[in-house]
Design a protein around this motif. Structure first.
Motif, PDB file in Angstrom:
ATOM      1  N   ILE A   1       9.512  -9.229  -9.058  1.00 56.47           N
ATOM      2  CA  ILE A   1       8.118  -9.450  -8.667  1.00 56.47           C
ATOM      3  C   ILE A   1       7.403  -8.104  -8.767  1.00 56.47           C
ATOM      4  O   ILE A   1       7.838  -7.122  -8.168  1.00 56.47           O
ATOM      5  CB  ILE A   1       8.024  -9.979  -7.222  1.00 56.47           C
ATOM      6  CG1 ILE A   1       8.813 -11.283  -7.067  1.00 56.47           C
ATOM      7  CG2 ILE A   1       6.571 -10.158  -6.810  1.00 56.47           C
ATOM      8  CD1 ILE A   1       8.967 -11.736  -5.631  1.00 56.47           C
ATOM      9  N   THR A   2       6.310  -8.071  -9.520  1.00 55.70           N
ATOM     10  CA  THR A   2       5.526  -6.845  -9.612  1.00 55.70           C
ATOM     11  C   THR A   2       4.331  -6.948  -8.667  1.00 55.70           C
ATOM     12  O   THR A   2       3.622  -7.956  -8.669  1.00 55.70           O
ATOM     13  CB  THR A   2       5.055  -6.599 -11.058  1.00 55.70           C
ATOM     14  OG1 THR A   2       6.220  -6.471 -11.884  1.00 55.70           O
ATOM     15  CG2 THR A   2       4.236  -5.331 -11.171  1.00 55.70           C
ATOM     16  N   VAL A   3       4.158  -5.912  -7.858  1.00 51.45           N
ATOM     17  CA  VAL A   3       3.025  -5.825  -6.942  1.00 51.45           C
ATOM     18  C   VAL A   3       2.334  -4.488  -7.172  1.00 51.45           C
ATOM     19  O   VAL A   3       2.936  -3.560  -7.711  1.00 51.45           O
ATOM     20  CB  VAL A   3       3.454  -5.953  -5.457  1.00 51.45           C
ATOM     21  CG1 VAL A   3       4.106  -7.297  -5.193  1.00 51.45           C
ATOM     22  CG2 VAL A   3       4.375  -4.828  -5.044  1.00 51.45           C
ATOM     23  N   ALA A   4       1.092  -4.392  -6.765  1.00 56.67           N
ATOM     24  CA  ALA A   4       0.342  -3.140  -6.878  1.00 56.67           C
ATOM     25  C   ALA A   4       0.146  -2.562  -5.486  1.00 56.67           C
ATOM     26  O   ALA A   4      -0.360  -3.236  -4.589  1.00 56.67           O
ATOM     27  CB  ALA A   4      -1.000  -3.386  -7.549  1.00 56.67           C
ATOM     28  N   LEU A   5       0.583  -1.318  -5.306  1.00 55.12           N
ATOM     29  CA  LEU A   5       0.363  -0.618  -4.049  1.00 55.12           C
ATOM     30  C   LEU A   5      -1.066  -0.063  -4.063  1.00 55.12           C
ATOM     31  O   LEU A   5      -1.427   0.692  -4.965  1.00 55.12           O
ATOM     32  CB  LEU A   5       1.348   0.545  -3.893  1.00 55.12           C
ATOM     33  CG  LEU A   5       2.841   0.220  -3.930  1.00 55.12           C
ATOM     34  CD1 LEU A   5       3.661   1.509  -3.854  1.00 55.12           C
ATOM     35  CD2 LEU A   5       3.216  -0.727  -2.812  1.00 55.12           C
ATOM     36  N   ASP A   6      -1.874  -0.449  -3.077  1.00 58.75           N
ATOM     37  CA  ASP A   6      -3.222   0.097  -2.936  1.00 58.75           C
ATOM     38  C   ASP A   6      -3.100   1.465  -2.278  1.00 58.75           C
ATOM     39  O   ASP A   6      -2.615   1.571  -1.152  1.00 58.75           O
ATOM     40  CB  ASP A   6      -4.092  -0.808  -2.058  1.00 58.75           C
ATOM     41  CG  ASP A   6      -4.485  -2.099  -2.752  1.00 58.75           C
ATOM     42  OD1 ASP A   6      -4.535  -2.121  -3.988  1.00 58.75           O
ATOM     43  OD2 ASP A   6      -4.749  -3.087  -2.040  1.00 58.75           O
ATOM     44  N   VAL A   7      -3.540   2.510  -2.961  1.00 57.92           N
ATOM     45  CA  VAL A   7      -3.401   3.863  -2.434  1.00 57.92           C
ATOM     46  C   VAL A   7      -4.542   4.157  -1.460  1.00 57.92           C
ATOM     47  O   VAL A   7      -5.718   4.105  -1.816  1.00 57.92           O
ATOM     48  CB  VAL A   7      -3.355   4.905  -3.564  1.00 57.92           C
ATOM     49  CG1 VAL A   7      -3.214   6.308  -2.992  1.00 57.92           C
ATOM     50  CG2 VAL A   7      -2.201   4.600  -4.526  1.00 57.92           C
ATOM     51  N   GLN A   8      -4.145   4.437  -0.215  1.00 57.19           N
ATOM     52  CA  GLN A   8      -5.070   4.775   0.866  1.00 57.19           C
ATOM     53  C   GLN A   8      -5.163   6.305   0.977  1.00 57.19           C
ATOM     54  O   GLN A   8      -4.539   7.017   0.219  1.00 57.19           O
ATOM     55  CB  GLN A   8      -4.560   4.186   2.186  1.00 57.19           C
ATOM     56  CG  GLN A   8      -4.262   2.700   2.124  1.00 57.19           C
ATOM     57  CD  GLN A   8      -5.498   1.854   1.876  1.00 57.19           C
ATOM     58  OE1 GLN A   8      -6.505   2.004   2.552  1.00 57.19           O
ATOM     59  NE2 GLN A   8      -5.426   0.968   0.900  1.00 57.19           N
ATOM     60  N   GLY A   9      -5.856   6.797   1.971  1.00 53.96           N
ATOM     61  CA  GLY A   9      -5.980   8.231   2.198  1.00 53.96           C
ATOM     62  C   GLY A   9      -4.660   8.847   2.624  1.00 53.96           C
ATOM     63  O   GLY A   9      -3.730   8.151   3.027  1.00 53.96           O
TER      64      GLY A   9
ATOM     65  N   LYS B   1       6.239  15.322  -4.953  1.00 56.78           N
ATOM     66  CA  LYS B   1       7.150  14.613  -5.853  1.00 56.78           C
ATOM     67  C   LYS B   1       7.698  13.331  -5.243  1.00 56.78           C
ATOM     68  O   LYS B   1       8.513  12.654  -5.865  1.00 56.78           O
ATOM     69  CB  LYS B   1       8.310  15.529  -6.264  1.00 56.78           C
ATOM     70  CG  LYS B   1       7.867  16.678  -7.148  1.00 56.78           C
ATOM     71  CD  LYS B   1       7.352  16.155  -8.473  1.00 56.78           C
ATOM     72  CE  LYS B   1       6.864  17.252  -9.377  1.00 56.78           C
ATOM     73  NZ  LYS B   1       6.184  16.709 -10.549  1.00 56.78           N
ATOM     74  N   VAL B   2       7.261  12.996  -4.020  1.00 54.15           N
ATOM     75  CA  VAL B   2       7.704  11.756  -3.374  1.00 54.15           C
ATOM     76  C   VAL B   2       6.518  11.037  -2.751  1.00 54.15           C
ATOM     77  O   VAL B   2       5.522  11.657  -2.385  1.00 54.15           O
ATOM     78  CB  VAL B   2       8.779  12.003  -2.281  1.00 54.15           C
ATOM     79  CG1 VAL B   2      10.033  12.610  -2.875  1.00 54.15           C
ATOM     80  CG2 VAL B   2       8.245  12.855  -1.165  1.00 54.15           C
ATOM     81  N   ALA B   3       6.650   9.719  -2.640  1.00 55.33           N
ATOM     82  CA  ALA B   3       5.644   8.894  -1.971  1.00 55.33           C
ATOM     83  C   ALA B   3       6.355   7.698  -1.362  1.00 55.33           C
ATOM     84  O   ALA B   3       7.410   7.269  -1.847  1.00 55.33           O
ATOM     85  CB  ALA B   3       4.575   8.427  -2.956  1.00 55.33           C
ATOM     86  N   GLY B   4       5.781   7.178  -0.316  1.00 53.26           N
ATOM     87  CA  GLY B   4       6.313   5.980   0.319  1.00 53.26           C
ATOM     88  C   GLY B   4       5.509   4.768  -0.107  1.00 53.26           C
ATOM     89  O   GLY B   4       4.327   4.870  -0.431  1.00 53.26           O
ATOM     90  N   GLY B   5       6.171   3.623  -0.108  1.00 57.94           N
ATOM     91  CA  GLY B   5       5.506   2.354  -0.386  1.00 57.94           C
ATOM     92  C   GLY B   5       5.748   1.421   0.780  1.00 57.94           C
ATOM     93  O   GLY B   5       6.849   1.383   1.340  1.00 57.94           O
ATOM     94  N   TYR B   6       4.710   0.685   1.154  1.00 56.67           N
ATOM     95  CA  TYR B   6       4.779  -0.178   2.326  1.00 56.67           C
ATOM     96  C   TYR B   6       4.240  -1.554   1.964  1.00 56.67           C
ATOM     97  O   TYR B   6       3.298  -1.675   1.182  1.00 56.67           O
ATOM     98  CB  TYR B   6       3.956   0.435   3.466  1.00 56.67           C
ATOM     99  CG  TYR B   6       4.223   1.916   3.631  1.00 56.67           C
ATOM    100  CD1 TYR B   6       5.421   2.372   4.157  1.00 56.67           C
ATOM    101  CD2 TYR B   6       3.291   2.858   3.218  1.00 56.67           C
ATOM    102  CE1 TYR B   6       5.681   3.730   4.282  1.00 56.67           C
ATOM    103  CE2 TYR B   6       3.534   4.219   3.341  1.00 56.67           C
ATOM    104  CZ  TYR B   6       4.725   4.650   3.871  1.00 56.67           C
ATOM    105  OH  TYR B   6       4.991   5.985   3.989  1.00 56.67           O
TER     106      TYR B   6
ATOM    107  N   TRP C   1       0.817  -1.206   0.000  1.00 55.44           N
ATOM    108  CA  TRP C   1       0.000   0.000   0.000  1.00 55.44           C
ATOM    109  C   TRP C   1       0.850   1.255   0.000  1.00 55.44           C
ATOM    110  O   TRP C   1       2.051   1.207   0.207  1.00 55.44           O
ATOM    111  CB  TRP C   1      -0.958   0.005   1.190  1.00 55.44           C
ATOM    112  CG  TRP C   1      -0.306   0.143   2.533  1.00 55.44           C
ATOM    113  CD1 TRP C   1       0.374  -0.822   3.217  1.00 55.44           C
ATOM    114  CD2 TRP C   1      -0.262   1.308   3.355  1.00 55.44           C
ATOM    115  NE1 TRP C   1       0.836  -0.334   4.415  1.00 55.44           N
ATOM    116  CE2 TRP C   1       0.455   0.977   4.531  1.00 55.44           C
ATOM    117  CE3 TRP C   1      -0.751   2.602   3.214  1.00 55.44           C
ATOM    118  CZ2 TRP C   1       0.690   1.897   5.550  1.00 55.44           C
ATOM    119  CZ3 TRP C   1      -0.526   3.511   4.237  1.00 55.44           C
ATOM    120  CH2 TRP C   1       0.182   3.151   5.396  1.00 55.44           C
ATOM    121  N   SER C   2       0.204   2.376  -0.246  1.00 54.58           N
ATOM    122  CA  SER C   2       0.831   3.688  -0.201  1.00 54.58           C
ATOM    123  C   SER C   2      -0.230   4.680   0.263  1.00 54.58           C
ATOM    124  O   SER C   2      -1.366   4.295   0.529  1.00 54.58           O
ATOM    125  CB  SER C   2       1.368   4.068  -1.588  1.00 54.58           C
ATOM    126  OG  SER C   2       2.094   5.280  -1.519  1.00 54.58           O
TER     127      SER C   2
END
Length: 176
Positions: free
Chosen positions: A140-148, A46-51, A37-38
């Motif tokens: 491995i490709t994963v999809a980050l689900d974007v939360q609020g 211009k930046v975002a975190g991925g978890y 998720w993110s």
């Protein structure tokens, strides 16, 4: 009677579609990646975190060596750690070890994916593909689900994050 049936059907459909938005577990070799998720990004960010969570179900260590994403000009594996009372963030140039039988959680305030030079905003409800490169398991490709914006965990949606923002580490003193 028909209205009750329609109401029940509508609720069941809503519950079913919300489950479809949850991140799927991705398996590669002995690794299981889950809860990817993110957070939504404010305008112009211009930046975002991925978890995410990586579980190694095997008998041999693996290592997350790099990350890439089409939406970012640059992507790195980062750690956050206290150093003489100052929170510092730095890239893990040698990657992140995933020991056998262990689970590694990338989460806010700790190890995370840092997506920089974003080519567009992350909007709540989006799925952002990222590719993780492991030493043994490969790509491995994963999809980050974007939360609020204020989300603290997957599925949070950002609702509880508004109250917890005071508890978030102050990034103004961070050194890279």
């Amino acid at each position: 009677m028909n209205r009750i049936k329609l109401s029940i059907l509508a609720v069941a459909m809503l519950l079913g579609t919300s489950a479809a938005f949850a991140a799927e577990d991705v398996k590669a070799g002995d690794l299981v990646i889950s809860q990817a998720w993110s957070r939504a990004t404010p305008g112009g960010a211009k930046v975002a975190g991925g978890y995410l969570t990586i579980e190694n179900k095997g008998n041999a260590a693996d290592r997350l060596v790099s990350v890439s994403a089409d939406i970012a000009g640059k992507a790195e594996i980062h750690e956050m750690a206290m150093d003489n009372g100052v929170m510092k963030m730095r890239a893990l140039d040698k990657g992140l070890a995933i020991d056998p039988g262990k689970t590694v959680k990338l989460a806010p305030g700790g190890n995370h994916l840092m997506l920089q030079e974003l080519k567009g905003p992350f909007k709540q409800g989006d799925k952002v593909p990222v590719t993780l490169q492991f030493e043994k398991a490969g790509k491995i490709t994963v999809a980050l689900d974007v939360q609020g914006v204020g989300a603290q965990a997957p599925g949070d949606g950002g609702h509880s994050g508004h109250m917890d923002m005071k508890k978030m580490p102050d990034h103004s003193g961070m050194k890279k």
